[in-house]
Design a protein around this motif. Sequence first.
Motif, PDB file in Angstrom:
ATOM      1  N   GLY A 112      -4.089  14.463 -12.359  1.00  0.00           N
ATOM      2  CA  GLY A 112      -4.737  13.909 -13.537  1.00  0.00           C
ATOM      3  C   GLY A 112      -4.722  12.392 -13.528  1.00  0.00           C
ATOM      4  N   LEU A 113      -3.623  11.826 -13.043  1.00  0.00           N
ATOM      5  CA  LEU A 113      -3.484  10.384 -12.992  1.00  0.00           C
ATOM      6  C   LEU A 113      -4.603   9.775 -12.144  1.00  0.00           C
ATOM      7  CD1 LEU A 113      -1.170   8.931 -14.353  1.00  0.00           C
ATOM      8  CD2 LEU A 113      -0.121   8.621 -12.114  1.00  0.00           C
ATOM      9  N   PHE A 114      -4.834  10.370 -10.987  1.00  0.00           N
ATOM     10  CA  PHE A 114      -5.865   9.840 -10.100  1.00  0.00           C
ATOM     11  C   PHE A 114      -7.263  10.092 -10.660  1.00  0.00           C
ATOM     12  CE2 PHE A 114      -2.415   9.878  -7.019  1.00  0.00           C
ATOM     13  CZ  PHE A 114      -2.646   8.688  -6.369  1.00  0.00           C
ATOM     14  N   THR A 115      -7.513  11.331 -11.096  1.00  0.00           N
ATOM     15  CA  THR A 115      -8.880  11.643 -11.520  1.00  0.00           C
ATOM     16  C   THR A 115      -9.266  10.877 -12.774  1.00  0.00           C
ATOM     17  OG1 THR A 115      -7.910  13.599 -12.489  1.00  0.00           O
ATOM     18  CG2 THR A 115      -9.163  13.908 -10.494  1.00  0.00           C
ATOM     19  N   SER A 116      -8.288  10.556 -13.622  1.00  0.00           N
ATOM     20  CA  SER A 116      -8.664   9.856 -14.850  1.00  0.00           C
ATOM     21  C   SER A 116      -8.790   8.353 -14.629  1.00  0.00           C
ATOM     22  CB  SER A 116      -7.654  10.143 -15.958  1.00  0.00           C
ATOM     23  OG  SER A 116      -6.383   9.702 -15.569  1.00  0.00           O
ATOM     24  N   GLY A 201     -14.612  18.676 -25.508  1.00  0.00           N
ATOM     25  CA  GLY A 201     -14.595  17.465 -24.690  1.00  0.00           C
ATOM     26  C   GLY A 201     -14.845  17.783 -23.227  1.00  0.00           C
ATOM     27  N   ILE A 202     -14.244  18.885 -22.755  1.00  0.00           N
ATOM     28  CA  ILE A 202     -14.423  19.260 -21.350  1.00  0.00           C
ATOM     29  C   ILE A 202     -15.893  19.566 -21.083  1.00  0.00           C
ATOM     30  CG2 ILE A 202     -13.820  20.968 -19.594  1.00  0.00           C
ATOM     31  CD1 ILE A 202     -11.104  21.234 -20.936  1.00  0.00           C
ATOM     32  N   PHE A 203     -16.505  20.323 -21.991  1.00  0.00           N
ATOM     33  CA  PHE A 203     -17.931  20.615 -21.835  1.00  0.00           C
ATOM     34  C   PHE A 203     -18.751  19.329 -21.874  1.00  0.00           C
ATOM     35  CE2 PHE A 203     -17.136  25.121 -23.034  1.00  0.00           C
ATOM     36  CZ  PHE A 203     -17.898  25.710 -22.042  1.00  0.00           C
ATOM     37  N   GLY A 207     -21.234  17.688 -19.102  1.00  0.00           N
ATOM     38  CA  GLY A 207     -22.652  17.540 -19.395  1.00  0.00           C
ATOM     39  C   GLY A 207     -23.134  16.152 -19.020  1.00  0.00           C
ATOM     40  N   ASP A 208     -22.456  15.139 -19.531  1.00  0.00           N
ATOM     41  CA  ASP A 208     -22.826  13.761 -19.217  1.00  0.00           C
ATOM     42  C   ASP A 208     -21.674  12.867 -19.637  1.00  0.00           C
ATOM     43  OD1 ASP A 208     -23.809  11.245 -18.923  1.00  0.00           O
ATOM     44  OD2 ASP A 208     -25.763  11.677 -19.796  1.00  0.00           O
ATOM     45  N   GLU A 209     -21.010  12.282 -18.622  1.00  0.00           N
ATOM     46  CA  GLU A 209     -19.784  11.553 -18.915  1.00  0.00           C
ATOM     47  C   GLU A 209     -20.021  10.358 -19.825  1.00  0.00           C
ATOM     48  OE1 GLU A 209     -17.168  11.276 -15.611  1.00  0.00           O
ATOM     49  OE2 GLU A 209     -16.031   9.654 -16.504  1.00  0.00           O
ATOM     50  N   SER A 210     -21.086   9.590 -19.562  1.00  0.00           N
ATOM     51  CA  SER A 210     -21.261   8.389 -20.378  1.00  0.00           C
ATOM     52  C   SER A 210     -21.649   8.760 -21.813  1.00  0.00           C
ATOM     53  CB  SER A 210     -22.296   7.441 -19.755  1.00  0.00           C
ATOM     54  OG  SER A 210     -23.384   8.155 -19.274  1.00  0.00           O
ATOM     55  N   SER A 211     -22.391   9.844 -21.965  1.00  0.00           N
ATOM     56  CA  SER A 211     -22.697  10.286 -23.329  1.00  0.00           C
ATOM     57  C   SER A 211     -21.427  10.734 -24.036  1.00  0.00           C
ATOM     58  CB  SER A 211     -23.676  11.459 -23.323  1.00  0.00           C
ATOM     59  OG  SER A 211     -24.786  11.164 -22.552  1.00  0.00           O
ATOM     60  N   ALA A 212     -20.545  11.392 -23.282  1.00  0.00           N
ATOM     61  CA  ALA A 212     -19.294  11.848 -23.880  1.00  0.00           C
ATOM     62  C   ALA A 212     -18.473  10.656 -24.374  1.00  0.00           C
ATOM     63  CB  ALA A 212     -18.498  12.667 -22.864  1.00  0.00           C
ATOM     64  N   VAL A 213     -18.487   9.572 -23.570  1.00  0.00           N
ATOM     65  CA  VAL A 213     -17.762   8.370 -23.986  1.00  0.00           C
ATOM     66  C   VAL A 213     -18.369   7.841 -25.282  1.00  0.00           C
ATOM     67  CG1 VAL A 213     -17.212   5.984 -23.397  1.00  0.00           C
ATOM     68  CG2 VAL A 213     -17.127   7.756 -21.640  1.00  0.00           C
ATOM     69  N   ALA A 215     -20.056   9.438 -27.452  1.00  0.00           N
ATOM     70  CA  ALA A 215     -19.856  10.362 -28.577  1.00  0.00           C
ATOM     71  C   ALA A 215     -18.436  10.265 -29.114  1.00  0.00           C
ATOM     72  CB  ALA A 215     -20.154  11.787 -28.140  1.00  0.00           C
ATOM     73  N   GLY A 216     -17.606   9.460 -28.482  1.00  0.00           N
ATOM     74  CA  GLY A 216     -16.270   9.224 -29.013  1.00  0.00           C
ATOM     75  C   GLY A 216     -15.174  10.060 -28.382  1.00  0.00           C
ATOM     76  N   PHE A 217     -15.498  10.795 -27.315  1.00  0.00           N
ATOM     77  CA  PHE A 217     -14.445  11.561 -26.641  1.00  0.00           C
ATOM     78  C   PHE A 217     -13.584  10.617 -25.810  1.00  0.00           C
ATOM     79  CE2 PHE A 217     -17.483  15.086 -27.256  1.00  0.00           C
ATOM     80  CZ  PHE A 217     -16.627  15.978 -27.853  1.00  0.00           C
ATOM     81  N   LYS A 218     -12.278  10.845 -25.857  1.00  0.00           N
ATOM     82  CA  LYS A 218     -11.381  10.035 -25.034  1.00  0.00           C
ATOM     83  C   LYS A 218     -11.372  10.643 -23.641  1.00  0.00           C
ATOM     84  CE  LYS A 218      -8.770   7.727 -28.494  1.00  0.00           C
ATOM     85  NZ  LYS A 218      -9.872   7.863 -29.428  1.00  0.00           N
ATOM     86  N   VAL A 219     -12.351  10.207 -22.833  1.00  0.00           N
ATOM     87  CA  VAL A 219     -12.611  10.867 -21.556  1.00  0.00           C
ATOM     88  C   VAL A 219     -11.394  10.853 -20.645  1.00  0.00           C
ATOM     89  CG1 VAL A 219     -13.930  10.656 -19.439  1.00  0.00           C
ATOM     90  CG2 VAL A 219     -15.085  10.612 -21.630  1.00  0.00           C
ATOM     91  N   ARG A 220     -10.729   9.708 -20.540  1.00  0.00           N
ATOM     92  CA  ARG A 220      -9.581   9.607 -19.642  1.00  0.00           C
ATOM     93  C   ARG A 220      -8.483  10.576 -20.046  1.00  0.00           C
ATOM     94  NH1 ARG A 220      -8.297   3.406 -17.947  1.00  0.00           N
ATOM     95  NH2 ARG A 220      -9.965   3.257 -16.432  1.00  0.00           N
ATOM     96  N   ARG A 221      -8.218  10.610 -21.356  1.00  0.00           N
ATOM     97  CA  ARG A 221      -7.142  11.476 -21.827  1.00  0.00           C
ATOM     98  C   ARG A 221      -7.493  12.932 -21.573  1.00  0.00           C
ATOM     99  NH1 ARG A 221      -5.460  10.539 -27.862  1.00  0.00           N
ATOM    100  NH2 ARG A 221      -5.321   8.392 -27.140  1.00  0.00           N
TER     101      ARG A 221
END
Lengths: 336, 345
Positions: A112-116, A201-203, A207-213, A215-221
């Motif tokens: 997780g450390l690396f992927t995030s 958040g996973i979905f 779907g689209d990482e930048s949209s998720a960001v 939309a307020g999802f804490k992508v890294r976490r």
Amino acid sequence: MTLINKMVRSNEFYLFLVIVVICVIIQIRSGQFFTPNNLVDLANAMVVPGLFGVGAYLVIVSGGIDVSFPALASLAVYAVTRVLVDSDFQGPWIVPFLLIVVLGAVLGAFNGLFTSRIAIPTLIITLGTANVFSGIMQGALSSVQISQLPPSMEAFGRASLFTATNPKSGLTSAMPVSFLLLVAVVAIAFLVMRYTMFGRGIFALGGDESSAVRAGFKVRRIKFWLYVLVGVIAAIGGFVRTTSMGQMHPTNLLGSEMLVIAAVVLGGAAITGGTGSLTGVMLGTLLIVIVQNSMILLGIPTFWQRAALGILIIVGTGISAVQITRRRRRQRLVAE
Amino acid sequence: MTTSTSTPTTTKNRFGFLKDLDPQIIRLVVILAALLLFFMITRGGAFVRVSTWQAMGVAFPEFGLMALGVMLTMITGGIDLSSVGIANMTAIASATVMLSMAPAGATPGQQATAMVVGILISIGLGTLAGAFNGFLVAKVKIPAILVTLGTLELFTGIAIVMTAGKPLSGLPMIFSETLGGKVMKIPMQLIIFVIVAVIIGVILSRTSFGAKLYMLGSNATAAKFSGLNSGSLLIRTYALSGMCAGVAGLVMMANYNSAKADYGSTYTLLTVLIVVLGGVSPLGGSGKLIGVVLAITVLQILQSGLNMFPQVSNFYLPLIWGATLLLAISIPNITATLRKLTKKD
């Protein structure tokens, strides 16, 4: 869209049809498919790939690919079993189980450390961590086969819910208790994916990482905890495999990652992320387990397995890729 | 604070010629020099011996050739995980034909014909297998990772089916003598690698095909709008990668003097590691041949050097490779973070 209409258009429906057709063919050819003991054998064979499949599914929905889980599971189980065997552990199985799960979570956190933190395809990251894990196991711990497990772990592997008997041949097969673990993990994953913000958040991430960001999802976490969770699930898979074999074989699980990813993709999870269902994962796993099992029933030499698996992956992913392309084209037409 | 900001400027003044060079390549040269120095000091005579270097020249072309192919696919933004499968499948096909054309006790003439046919089969079949990958990537539009994962299984599976998992040995003598021989003390395997590397270097830097690879990898949409036929380009790229794998299969056959379905099964990771370490971005669009060749050299020297320490078991190799890969992909990230931190100061 009515429910039936929706069902008929889903990938899972066709997969289900394929499975039914294959079952019927095998039944006709061998007459052994629908015997109680064969069905129990299939359920038994599904536990470990099914558990791994849930983990691989979560990663694929998030838009990644994880090839490190067999190495992660092997290392977690090996390290714990080694320590317990060396200290002549006599306590209940829940202790090794929890220790293995904790170690799985720690190793998952490493992933997780690396992927995030690093924007690089997760395949490459997990290829790296997979080698680190198996390198630690085979190099630093100089792993050898552990033939005698702690008694409680062995008892867990032998424990069964019920025993099915083949009326003709008299062969018996026991339904292992670990099947309940699979049911529990699938149920929890289902609840997490459907009812929690983490699951959403996973979905969204897939779907689209930048949209998720945005939309307020804490992508890294989300990414970090996702890989911790996957590490836990993989470790449970490793625990089940080791107890059911009655011994710890360090390299036994290595190489099973392709099979599991294939099962998830066959189940309709788009490799680009964002879609997929647990029903599909279970059906995909069932299909692969049936194909493997039936080769023995139909008397096809087992060295056809890898070729068959390769064809399954290519055809399965090919169909889903064609579907995605078509859907995009249709959307474009609508937009115009 | 003053040191961290002033160091780059002095470096720029004194080593102005360095600023045109790729930082990844400079890093690799430094690593390479450090490794050479370390092993020369600790292992001295054994490390400088000609036979040590000859052994390296025999060993690395197997995976080095595969890595060259993987590099091409990664420049387009894809990946090829099937190289090992292609290499083993083509080697087995070629060994089967050679064995039937030149059974034990064949005349030198028969052996020579069998060898030529065997080589052509390996290269031809490798190209075809690669083109099949390319077709699935470009036309069916399956992500390259999955295509090549699937074909890795498929090609390995075919190799297992063809041989029932057993090794094929008893190849014509002339084959291993030619491909496993030495020309003026230089191993033939190394010569083959250099030839293929030079060809690929010319393709990448001197042809429009090479330029298009970088275009496609850096921005597929822009490439499409500028009239690039990405379909045929991708098929040719994967075919080229398959051809490299086919040649690698020949080298493996010469090295082991046999063909088997599971030779080199650890190379899948190794090829990806080499290419990423060599400075090729996994997202496509960048990377140089020289970086990949340097990365191959670094890893081979690391492996050969460690082999001279009997207390370090071979099982540590995956650990070292994996850690190197993780380090290589983390470095740009770490330096970016450091830069941000120093800026804040």
